[in-house]
Write a protein that holds these residues in place. Structure first.
Motif, PDB file in Angstrom:
ATOM      1  N   GLU A  21     -11.296 -13.692   8.497  1.00  0.00           N
ATOM      2  CA  GLU A  21     -10.507 -13.002   7.483  1.00  0.00           C
ATOM      3  C   GLU A  21     -10.469 -11.496   7.781  1.00  0.00           C
ATOM      4  N   LYS A  22     -11.601 -10.924   8.163  1.00  0.00           N
ATOM      5  CA  LYS A  22     -11.655  -9.513   8.518  1.00  0.00           C
ATOM      6  C   LYS A  22     -10.846  -9.227   9.791  1.00  0.00           C
ATOM      7  N   ASP A  29      -3.536  -4.337  10.042  1.00  0.00           N
ATOM      8  CA  ASP A  29      -3.690  -2.874   9.969  1.00  0.00           C
ATOM      9  C   ASP A  29      -3.253  -2.223  11.274  1.00  0.00           C
ATOM     10  N   PHE A  30      -3.520  -2.886  12.392  1.00  0.00           N
ATOM     11  CA  PHE A  30      -3.120  -2.344  13.689  1.00  0.00           C
ATOM     12  C   PHE A  30      -1.599  -2.308  13.813  1.00  0.00           C
ATOM     13  N   VAL A  31      -0.923  -3.328  13.309  1.00  0.00           N
ATOM     14  CA  VAL A  31       0.547  -3.343  13.321  1.00  0.00           C
ATOM     15  C   VAL A  31       1.083  -2.165  12.516  1.00  0.00           C
ATOM     16  N   GLU A  32       0.505  -1.935  11.357  1.00  0.00           N
ATOM     17  CA  GLU A  32       0.951  -0.810  10.532  1.00  0.00           C
ATOM     18  C   GLU A  32       0.647   0.528  11.206  1.00  0.00           C
ATOM     19  N   LYS A  33      -0.494   0.593  11.890  1.00  0.00           N
ATOM     20  CA  LYS A  33      -0.851   1.806  12.613  1.00  0.00           C
ATOM     21  C   LYS A  33       0.152   2.079  13.735  1.00  0.00           C
ATOM     22  N   TYR A  34       0.520   1.045  14.473  1.00  0.00           N
ATOM     23  CA  TYR A  34       1.497   1.206  15.554  1.00  0.00           C
ATOM     24  C   TYR A  34       2.868   1.594  14.988  1.00  0.00           C
ATOM     25  N   LYS A 114       1.373 -10.496   6.010  1.00  0.00           N
ATOM     26  CA  LYS A 114       0.453 -10.366   4.881  1.00  0.00           C
ATOM     27  C   LYS A 114       0.594 -11.539   3.915  1.00  0.00           C
ATOM     28  N   THR A 115       1.837 -11.891   3.614  1.00  0.00           N
ATOM     29  CA  THR A 115       2.063 -13.018   2.701  1.00  0.00           C
ATOM     30  C   THR A 115       1.556 -14.325   3.300  1.00  0.00           C
ATOM     31  N   GLU A 116       1.851 -14.578   4.570  1.00  0.00           N
ATOM     32  CA  GLU A 116       1.411 -15.811   5.224  1.00  0.00           C
ATOM     33  C   GLU A 116      -0.114 -15.868   5.303  1.00  0.00           C
ATOM     34  N   ALA A 222      -2.081 -19.514  14.960  1.00  0.00           N
ATOM     35  CA  ALA A 222      -0.668 -19.381  15.348  1.00  0.00           C
ATOM     36  C   ALA A 222      -0.082 -18.073  14.813  1.00  0.00           C
ATOM     37  N   MET A 223      -0.462 -17.735  13.573  1.00  0.00           N
ATOM     38  CA  MET A 223       0.013 -16.478  12.974  1.00  0.00           C
ATOM     39  C   MET A 223      -0.476 -15.277  13.780  1.00  0.00           C
ATOM     40  N   GLU A 224      -1.749 -15.304  14.176  1.00  0.00           N
ATOM     41  CA  GLU A 224      -2.328 -14.195  14.935  1.00  0.00           C
ATOM     42  C   GLU A 224      -1.703 -14.083  16.313  1.00  0.00           C
ATOM     43  N   GLU A 225      -1.465 -15.230  16.959  1.00  0.00           N
ATOM     44  CA  GLU A 225      -0.839 -15.197  18.284  1.00  0.00           C
ATOM     45  C   GLU A 225       0.589 -14.674  18.201  1.00  0.00           C
ATOM     46  N   LYS A 226       1.282 -15.043  17.136  1.00  0.00           N
ATOM     47  CA  LYS A 226       2.646 -14.553  16.938  1.00  0.00           C
ATOM     48  C   LYS A 226       2.634 -13.034  16.696  1.00  0.00           C
ATOM     49  N   ARG A 227       1.634 -12.570  15.941  1.00  0.00           N
ATOM     50  CA  ARG A 227       1.518 -11.129  15.711  1.00  0.00           C
ATOM     51  C   ARG A 227       1.305 -10.379  17.023  1.00  0.00           C
ATOM     52  N   ILE A 228       0.430 -10.906  17.864  1.00  0.00           N
ATOM     53  CA  ILE A 228       0.169 -10.262  19.154  1.00  0.00           C
ATOM     54  C   ILE A 228       1.423 -10.274  20.016  1.00  0.00           C
ATOM     55  N   GLU A 229       2.166 -11.396  19.966  1.00  0.00           N
ATOM     56  CA  GLU A 229       3.411 -11.488  20.739  1.00  0.00           C
ATOM     57  C   GLU A 229       4.429 -10.449  20.263  1.00  0.00           C
ATOM     58  N   ARG A 230       4.518 -10.269  18.933  1.00  0.00           N
ATOM     59  CA  ARG A 230       5.450  -9.277  18.401  1.00  0.00           C
ATOM     60  C   ARG A 230       5.033  -7.860  18.795  1.00  0.00           C
ATOM     61  N   MET A 231       3.735  -7.627  18.870  1.00  0.00           N
ATOM     62  CA  MET A 231       3.255  -6.327  19.334  1.00  0.00           C
ATOM     63  C   MET A 231       3.708  -6.077  20.773  1.00  0.00           C
ATOM     64  N   GLY A 232       3.589  -7.106  21.609  1.00  0.00           N
ATOM     65  CA  GLY A 232       4.029  -6.966  22.991  1.00  0.00           C
ATOM     66  C   GLY A 232       5.519  -6.688  23.084  1.00  0.00           C
TER      67      GLY A 232
END
Length: 562
Positions: A21-22, A29-34, A114-116, A222-232
């Motif tokens: 969860e953390k 938070d990293f997405v918002e920071k970027y 955040k919602t997901e 899957a959500m976390e991997e998608k987030r990392i992919e969107r960052m890339g």
């Protein structure tokens, strides 16, 4: 262990629910920071583009600098400013693309993540709560079974005690026996209930750890991997936004290079010559003045002539030093209408340009007159369309305008003809005639001889010679038209009207000015007439103009009254 069979699934971390969860919160938070980083980069691009545009605008040519466009190096610089303006526009494009393609997209995506995430962890917590509730229920059944077993044992022991006691009645023994049977039955029921719920709990716990939690964790993974992919993807877009404008930036730089290579030094040099040539011929050689001839005259004649000649020569030299065209004081106030303050060639160009402008105005008025005349003819043929007399006032006004413009054009054409007639034709250099030599070799002066011969150049652009009647037999004098106060060689020395003290040093490099030192006291012979210059005198031979702001003037009381 079961975890070893899970491979790379996040289900292996089922006992690390809080840590996951953390971690996922840190990812958001990293997405918002970027996103904030890209936003600040976009603001930097906008500020840079704004500063570049302001810089380009600041150095754009003003109306009074339009003459600079005739020089290739000036045109190259202004073209560079235009290219720099386009260059700034590309940095605005970078900011716009970053805002639309990265900032807006990531901001929207961060809200979705955040919602997901909240939904997934809510399901996980709910599953945990269900397992914990089942565990509590199982513990309750277990404690009840344990309690009933103890009660059954006590009831059995009491029955056996009562049955062994001969003093106890049959009824009490029977009662104790029934009580023991009831307790055994309750213990048996509790055992069955505990066994049943234990089986149910094990099934739920197995489903929780092997089905529900793994599914939830897989969704979170899957959500976390998608987030990392969107960052890339965002990082790639960050670079592509810059890459897209590189061709246009290259064109801007190529344009700057081309205009720089188009500069023509020789052509610009020719333009300078064309702009500033005055039309004056260089002065001729100064002839030798033979002072020895004066020795042959009588004492009285020599004294008279020499004193007069010396006085005239001295004043003539003073007048020359003040009135030669390149060194005369230029009018710093309003320029005369006939451009007489300019050299002949420049005056001719100004007059020609003025005549061209007047002719354009005349042509406009004539076009209006022709249009109104045709309108009047239409009204005459078709009275229903309008009154022919309604255009008469306007036609009369136009006629007056044309008449005034033609008179003004004729006036300027007269000045132009005067300049063109007086401009010197290239020939042998003229020779300066010595005042003293001509005087000494001419007939004795008469009472009307009060003008000495000298070369004169008037500030209206004419180049004339005015000589005394002593040499009329040798040189035909020409009349000079000039309103300048320095043109009269016999003008009396101006009286002093006050004094002044120099507040600052003034070098006085330009002709017509005089150098002064700080604290120096001088005589004032002419007040500032609104042009910012005051005429002063140091002694009988040194006078000139100094900036009014450089001196403190003390006028005499009679000068103030006048």
């Amino acid at each position: 262990m079961v975890e070893e069979k899970m491979g790379g699934c996040w289900s292996q971390t089922k006992d690390q629910f809080d840590n996951l969860e953390k971690h996922t919160q840190w990812g958001i938070d990293f997405v918002e920071k970027y996103t904030k980083f890209v936003k600040e980069r976009s603001e930097i691009e906008l500020n840079y583009a704004r500063q570049i545009r302001n810089l380009s605008k600041k150095y754009q040519p003003k109306k009074k600098e339009e003459d600079e466009n005739k020089y290739t190096w000036c045109r190259a610089f202004y073209s560079t400013l235009n290219e720099l303006n386009d260059y700034a526009g590309q940095h605005e494009v970078i900011a716009e693309n970053m805002t639309s393609q990265i900032i807006a997209d990531l901001t929207r995506y961060a809200q979705e993540v955040k919602t997901e995430r909240k939904s997934h962890f809510h399901d996980g917590r709910k599953a945990q709560q269900q397992v914990e509730a089942s565990w509590k229920q199982l513990e309750s059944c277990k404690r009840k079974f344990e309690r009933d077993c103890k009660e059954a044992d006590r009831a059995q022991q009491y029955f056996e005690k009562m049955d062994a006691d001969i003093n106890v009645t049959k009824a009490d023994v029977e009662k104790a026996r029934q009580q023991a049977q009831m307790r055994h039955q309750m213990a048996s029921d509790s055992k069955n209930e505990y066994s049943s719920y234990l089986q149910k709990f094990n099934q739920e716990q197995n489903e929780h750890y092997y089905t529900i939690i793994p599914n939830i964790f897989q969704k979170i993974q899957a959500m976390e991997e998608k987030r990392i992919e969107r960052m890339g993807e965002s990082l790639k877009t960050f670079a592509e936004v810059d890459r897209q404008i590189l061709p246009i930036i290259g064109k801007c730089l190529d344009g700057m290079t081309q205009v720089a290579e188009s500069i023509e030094p020789k052509n610009d040099s020719s333009q300078v010559i064309e702009s500033y040539k005055s039309g004056f011929e260089p002065p001729g050689d100064v002839e030798f003045e033979d002072y020895g001839q004066a020795m042959k005259r009588t004492v009285s004649e020599t004294s008279l002539n020499n004193s007069r000649s010396d006085n005239k020569a001295e004043r003539s030299s003073k007048s020359k030093s003040k009135t030669l065209w390149p060194f005369i004081k230029k009018n710093k106030g309003s320029n005369p209408e006939d451009f007489s303050h300019l050299p002949p060639e420049q005056r001719r160009k100004k007059l020609q340009a003025k005549i061209d402008d007047i002719n354009k105005d005349i042509q406009k008025e004539m076009d209006q007159r022709d249009a109104l005349t045709k309108m009047k003819e239409v009204y005459v043929k078709n009275p229903q369309m309008g009154d022919p007399n309604s255009v008469e006032p306007r036609l009369g006004e136009i006629a007056n305008n044309i008449e005034k413009l033609q008179a003004e054009a004729q006036k300027f054409e007269g000045w132009l003809a005067e300049v063109e007639g007086r401009m010197p034709v290239k020939s042998d250099p003229p020779r300066r005639t010595s005042v003293l030599y001509e005087t000494q070799n001419s007939t004795p002066p008469t009472t009307n001889n009060n003008n000495c011969a000298q070369d004169r150049e008037s500030p209206d652009g004419s180049y004339t010679e005015e000589q005394s009647s002593e040499v009329q037999s040798k040189v035909q004098p020409e009349t000079a038209e000039s309103g300048d106060e320095f043109d009269d060689p016999d003008e009396e020395m101006l009286p002093t009207i006050g004094t002044c003290k120099a507040l600052y040093p003034f070098e006085g490099h330009n002709e017509g000015t005089i150098a002064v030192t700080e604290g120096e006291l001088l005589y004032v012979i002419e007040e500032d007439k609104g042009d910012g210059w005051t005429r002063v005198r140091r002694n009988e031979e040194e006078e000139g103009y100094v900036p009014t702001s450089y001196v403190e003037v003390f006028l005499d009381s009679n000068a103030k009254d006048s």
